[in-house]
Design an enzyme around this catalytic site. Sequence first.
Site, PDB file in Angstrom:
ATOM      1  CG  HIS A 117      -2.053  -0.965   1.130  1.00  0.00           C
ATOM      2  ND1 HIS A 117      -3.130  -0.765   0.285  1.00  0.00           N
ATOM      3  CD2 HIS A 117      -2.297  -2.129   1.780  1.00  0.00           C
ATOM      4  CE1 HIS A 117      -3.986  -1.773   0.436  1.00  0.00           C
ATOM      5  NE2 HIS A 117      -3.505  -2.624   1.321  1.00  0.00           N
ATOM      6  CD  GLU A 138      -5.037  -8.201   5.185  1.00  0.00           C
ATOM      7  OE1 GLU A 138      -5.070  -7.485   4.156  1.00  0.00           O
ATOM      8  OE2 GLU A 138      -4.490  -7.842   6.237  1.00  0.00           O
ATOM      9  CG  ASP A 187      -6.951  -3.373   1.341  1.00  0.00           C
ATOM     10  OD1 ASP A 187      -6.196  -4.300   0.986  1.00  0.00           O
ATOM     11  OD2 ASP A 187      -6.674  -2.579   2.245  1.00  0.00           O
ATOM     12  CG  HIS A 229      -3.796  -7.135   0.700  1.00  0.00           C
ATOM     13  ND1 HIS A 229      -3.410  -5.887   1.166  1.00  0.00           N
ATOM     14  CD2 HIS A 229      -2.712  -7.635   0.056  1.00  0.00           C
ATOM     15  CE1 HIS A 229      -2.152  -5.656   0.816  1.00  0.00           C
ATOM     16  NE2 HIS A 229      -1.707  -6.712   0.135  1.00  0.00           N
TER      17      HIS A 229
HETATM   18 ZN    ZN Z   1      -4.503  -4.312   1.999  1.00  0.00          ZN
END
Ligand code: ZN
Length: 237
Positions: free
Chosen positions: A147, A212, A154, A215
Amino acid sequence: MSKNRQFFDKIEKIRGVCLLTLLVFSTGISGQKLKVVHKAKTYWKTVGSDSLQRMVELKSLLPDLEYDLRYATTLNFTGTVLYKSSQYTFLRLPAASALSKVEAALESLGLGLKIFDAYRPYHATVLMWDLVHDERYVANPSKGSGHNRGLAVDLTLIDLETDEELNMGTGFDNFTDSAHHTFKKLSNEILENRQLLKKTMEAAGFRALETEWWHYSWPNDRNYDVLDIDFRKLLHK
Ligand SMILES: [Zn+2]
């Protein structure tokens, strides 16, 4: 749910140390050697010699996506605004171009994307690390994150007719095992939705993160720098 409540209580307790740690990381007292670009001028110089490093504003490039930039609000797991821009969000050029391919691939299925986060200035990652301290969920500031480099996004799937999110089993930023790709004790519908997002993102060149489902990151194949530059300064030279 009680796990989430305990987690939130923990966050409340350690919030007080956040600012101190931000100071430690940003001043280099911790001895980390990570290169962090703080000056817009340095970023633009890099773009001048390699146009693929350009940070592309996603709302301009992909206006038909849904945007729900949670870290620009208090509606995130920290309960804190981590960066001020809800107006803009960025990815490096190759990642942004790949995301437009994902959008096109999903459109034929009547589906679209909702973006929760993309570029995250370095200082926001430092704040998050203070709150979580778990590398499964938050990048260690000593390494910088996808990021921070404008390489990670995301996101989730939405139904284009209703604008409703597809059922992914957990919300965004759910720090339990049930958010993992390997967690299979979920309905077929949820597993299929996650698989569709994963398959479509990977076909465009993104990589999934095991812990995740929301992500995805673009390979850091050009040594993209970690940036700590205000969103507005990325718009124009
Ligand atoms: Zn992320």
